[in-house]
Write a protein that holds these residues in place. Structure first.
Motif, short mmCIF file in Angstrom:
data_model
loop_
_atom_site.label_atom_id
_atom_site.label_comp_id
_atom_site.label_asym_id
_atom_site.label_seq_id
_atom_site.Cartn_x
_atom_site.Cartn_y
_atom_site.Cartn_z
N PRO A 447 0.81 -1.23 0.00
CA PRO A 447 0.00 0.00 0.00
C PRO A 447 0.84 1.27 0.00
CG PRO A 447 -0.34 -1.28 2.03
CD PRO A 447 0.43 -2.14 1.10
N ALA A 448 1.98 1.26 0.72
CA ALA A 448 2.84 2.45 0.74
C ALA A 448 3.36 2.73 -0.66
CB ALA A 448 3.98 2.25 1.72
N GLY A 449 3.78 1.68 -1.35
CA GLY A 449 4.33 1.84 -2.70
C GLY A 449 3.28 2.37 -3.66
N MET A 450 2.08 1.82 -3.57
CA MET A 450 1.04 2.26 -4.51
C MET A 450 0.57 3.67 -4.22
SD MET A 450 -0.95 -1.28 -5.32
CE MET A 450 -2.01 -0.54 -6.55
N LEU A 451 0.54 4.02 -2.94
CA LEU A 451 0.15 5.39 -2.61
C LEU A 451 1.24 6.37 -3.06
CD1 LEU A 451 -1.96 7.26 -1.32
CD2 LEU A 451 -0.74 7.01 0.85
N THR A 452 2.50 5.97 -2.86
CA THR A 452 3.61 6.82 -3.30
C THR A 452 3.49 7.12 -4.80
OG1 THR A 452 5.05 5.87 -1.61
CG2 THR A 452 6.14 7.00 -3.42
N GLU A 453 3.22 6.06 -5.56
CA GLU A 453 3.05 6.22 -7.00
C GLU A 453 1.90 7.18 -7.32
OE1 GLU A 453 2.43 2.65 -9.66
OE2 GLU A 453 4.09 1.96 -8.38
N ALA A 454 0.78 6.97 -6.63
CA ALA A 454 -0.39 7.81 -6.88
C ALA A 454 -0.08 9.28 -6.55
CB ALA A 454 -1.58 7.33 -6.04
N LEU A 455 0.66 9.52 -5.47
CA LEU A 455 0.97 10.89 -5.08
C LEU A 455 1.97 11.51 -6.06
CD1 LEU A 455 1.20 10.60 -1.17
CD2 LEU A 455 -0.75 11.28 -2.57
N ARG A 456 2.95 10.73 -6.47
CA ARG A 456 3.93 11.26 -7.44
C ARG A 456 3.24 11.58 -8.76
NH1 ARG A 456 8.96 7.62 -5.43
NH2 ARG A 456 9.43 8.96 -3.65
N GLY A 457 2.28 10.75 -9.13
CA GLY A 457 1.50 10.99 -10.34
C GLY A 457 0.74 12.32 -10.28
N ARG A 458 0.53 12.82 -9.08
CA ARG A 458 -0.15 14.10 -8.93
C ARG A 458 0.81 15.22 -8.54
NH1 ARG A 458 -3.46 10.12 -8.19
NH2 ARG A 458 -5.67 10.28 -8.73
N GLY A 459 2.07 14.99 -8.82
CA GLY A 459 3.04 16.07 -8.65
C GLY A 459 3.62 16.19 -7.25
N MET A 460 3.35 15.23 -6.36
CA MET A 460 3.97 15.28 -5.04
C MET A 460 5.15 14.30 -5.04
SD MET A 460 0.53 15.61 -2.71
CE MET A 460 -0.55 14.89 -3.95
N GLU A 461 6.33 14.87 -5.27
CA GLU A 461 7.52 14.05 -5.48
C GLU A 461 8.13 13.55 -4.18
OE1 GLU A 461 8.85 12.89 -8.23
OE2 GLU A 461 7.26 13.80 -9.44
N LYS A 462 8.11 14.40 -3.18
CA LYS A 462 8.85 14.09 -1.94
C LYS A 462 8.00 13.24 -1.00
CE LYS A 462 12.53 17.09 -2.18
NZ LYS A 462 13.47 16.67 -3.19
N VAL A 463 7.93 11.97 -1.34
CA VAL A 463 7.19 11.02 -0.50
C VAL A 463 8.19 10.00 0.02
CG1 VAL A 463 5.25 9.41 -0.40
CG2 VAL A 463 5.16 11.36 -1.96
N PHE A 464 8.22 9.82 1.34
CA PHE A 464 9.21 8.93 1.95
C PHE A 464 8.51 7.82 2.73
CE2 PHE A 464 10.68 13.34 1.90
CZ PHE A 464 11.78 13.23 1.04
N TYR A 465 9.22 6.73 2.90
CA TYR A 465 8.66 5.57 3.60
C TYR A 465 9.71 5.08 4.61
CZ TYR A 465 6.44 0.90 3.98
OH TYR A 465 5.84 -0.25 4.43
N PRO A 466 9.84 5.80 5.74
CA PRO A 466 10.96 5.54 6.65
C PRO A 466 10.90 4.16 7.32
CG PRO A 466 9.40 7.11 7.61
CD PRO A 466 8.97 6.89 6.20
N ALA A 467 12.09 3.59 7.50
CA ALA A 467 12.23 2.31 8.21
C ALA A 467 12.30 2.56 9.71
CB ALA A 467 13.50 1.61 7.74
N ARG A 468 12.12 1.50 10.49
CA ARG A 468 12.16 1.64 11.94
C ARG A 468 13.52 2.17 12.39
NH1 ARG A 468 11.42 -3.45 15.82
NH2 ARG A 468 9.42 -3.69 14.78
N GLY A 469 13.50 3.24 13.18
CA GLY A 469 14.74 3.84 13.68
C GLY A 469 15.28 4.96 12.82
N GLU A 470 14.72 5.10 11.60
CA GLU A 470 15.20 6.14 10.67
C GLU A 470 14.87 7.53 11.21
OE1 GLU A 470 14.48 4.89 6.62
OE2 GLU A 470 14.57 6.98 5.97
N LYS A 471 15.80 8.47 10.91
CA LYS A 471 15.60 9.85 11.34
C LYS A 471 15.37 10.75 10.12
CE LYS A 471 18.82 9.60 15.23
NZ LYS A 471 20.13 10.04 15.72
N ALA A 472 14.62 11.82 10.33
CA ALA A 472 14.45 12.82 9.29
C ALA A 472 14.64 14.19 9.92
CB ALA A 472 13.06 12.72 8.67
#
Ligand SMILES: [Zn+2]
Length: 476
Positions: A447-472
């Motif tokens: 679902p994360a991958g498909m939503l990312t694709e859908a959002l990028r298709g609408r011009g929202m490029e900066k979509v991230f899917y952080p792993a456990r422990g990851e920092k931003a």
């Protein structure tokens, strides 16, 4: 400021996201990780941070995968405030006590096995007593009221439309001047945390509020891969299933989650019986947790939507969750008495996946009668009795005995409390003009991958899917 994703990161369970800002640590959610027993035990026992160094918690809603490790957090030294809506605070108290009870039973079960192998007993993740300590740390804040959980962070709740009391959270962050009363010349930026996003037109509660003005967003993506069916269709299906079972003189047995789904079903059945869409059929809610949760729903009419308020105004009972034909059973005796009755009725009972609780007795007593119906109203996890029923297995095991399933099995989709893909896309698009990055949490890879694709298709490029422990690192 920094976000560190500790839970519900590339999975749906154990939500925990730490914000570190102006020298403070602010934890969004403190969910229980639910997975394989041993792994869950490890993850839940050992926080990846020191609970004594957490200054405050914000909780989006009462579901255990968001709130369920609060007792452990307190047990291990957290002494700050837990900000949530009034309804979520009440529901959490109830659900945490129930969860403590489950943890105790679980440890007993494990310890019986360990004893046989000559191993030392384990402690429950937490007990009911531990859960009872959490209540004093809740700080209830109404929707739309600004609060300052840590210096330089001003937050408010908006409706999430997911369960009673659920909220999305706007966090206006002033990093340069993170002191109380500062006017702040560094300017602020907005981090939006979606919590779990609900749906429009669910029974009882208000619809989700879309985000606004967000520079950054942490967003759930549970059903990022598929649309949902219309809740109105579910209403119609429920009416049909109950109608035809009553007509042939049978009972409808519904395994349902005690908080949320049970109350939605009760409200729908109330509307059907009052509106003459169904005959006057007795309805029983037979689950102690559901009965107590319903009391909390009744105490929070401020969370109801306009349609429900309108219904209550015109209803001669003047309430959504009570009518003549409805009985909430509390005692075991009342519950057992239902077995001896042969008249048509509806029994709603927990647990929602038929793994434990009073529902097992009702299934055992009714599954071999072809006039009856077992009605499945939510997703059923693999290897649960609920799943075997939903799959229409001809024989099922209940309390170790095999029963032939002669009752009808019906399933209703469309009752999910989570937004489907279309709604998630709409949610993100609401902040398309301002948002600089979206972090997807609370979802599996597909679902994360498909939503990312859908959002990028609408011009929202900066979509991230952080792993456990990851920092931003995010900033103005
Ligand atoms: Zn939830």
């Amino acid at each position: 400021m920094e976000i560190q994703f500790y839970g519900a990161a590339q999975t749906v369970t154990g939500s925990q996201h730490m914000l570190r800002v102006n020298g403070s640590s602010l934890l969004l959610e403190c969910g229980l990780y639910q997975g394989r027993r041993q792994e869950s035990y490890q993850v839940n026992q050992n926080f990846p941070f020191d609970p004594r160094e957490v200054d405050a918690v914000i909780l989006s809603h009462a579901h255990i995968d968001h709130s369920g490790n609060l007792p452990n957090l307190v047990k291990r030294g957290f002494r700050g405030r837990i900000y949530t809506t009034p309804a979520s605070a009440h529901l959490s108290n109830l659900m945490l006590m129930d969860s403590g009870h489950i943890q105790e039973l679980d440890a007993q079960y494990v310890n019986r096995k360990r004893a046989k192998r000559g191993e030392a007993p384990i402690e429950p993740i937490y007990t009911m007593e531990d859960a009872a300590y959490v209540a004093q740390y809740f700080e209830s804040v109404e929707y739309g009221v600004t609060f300052e959980p840590v210096p330089g962070v001003r937050a408010h709740f908006v409706d999430a439309g997911h369960i009673l009391g659920s909220a999305g959270i706007a966090l206006d962050i002033d990093e340069a001047h993170g002191v109380r009363g500062s006017t702040g010349n560094g300017g602020t930026f907005r981090l939006w945390f979606s919590g779990d996003i609900g749906r429009r037109d669910l029974p009882l509660i208000r619809d989700p509020v879309m985000p606004s003005g967000a520079d950054w967003m942490i967003m759930e993506c549970t059903y990022g891969d598929k649309p949902h069916r219309d809740p109105e269709q579910a209403y119609e299906e429920l009416r049909e299933v109950v109608g035809r079972t009553i007509e042939r003189g049978g009972k409808v047995i519904i395994p349902a989650f005690a908080v949320g789904r049970t109350q939605e079903l009760v409200f729908d059945l109330h509307r059907m019986v009052d509106g003459g869409e169904l005959p006057q059929v007795p309805v029983f809610v037979d689950s102690p947790l559901a009965v107590n949760a319903t009391d909390i729903f009744k105490r929070h009419p401020e969370c109801f939507d306009a349609e429900t308020r309108e219904f209550i105004r015109h209803d001669h009972h003047k309430m959504a969750l009570g009518f003549e034909m409805l009985t909430y059973t509390r005692s075991v005796e009342e519950s057992k008495a239902l077995n001896d009755r042969t008249d048509p009725m509806v029994i709603i009972s927990a647990s929602g996946m038929a793994e434990s609780g009073r529902i097992l007795h009702h299934l055992k007593n009714n599954i071999e009668e072809p006039r009856n119906t077992v009605l499945i109203v939510s997703w059923q996890a693999p290897h649960t009795l609920g799943r075997r029923l939903a799959d229409r297995d001809p024989f099922v095991k209940i309390f170790g005995e095999t029963y032939e399933r002669r009752a009808e099995v019906a399933t209703i989709g469309g009752l999910s409390a989570h937004a489907g893909q279309d709604m998630l896309v709409e949610y993100a698009e609401a902040v398309k003009e301002t948002v600089r990055g979206i972090y997807l949490v609370h979802g599996e890879a597909k679902p994360a991958g498909m939503l990312t694709e859908a959002l990028r298709g609408r011009g929202m490029e900066k979509v991230f899917y952080p792993a456990r422990g990851e920092k931003a690192e995010i900033r103005k």
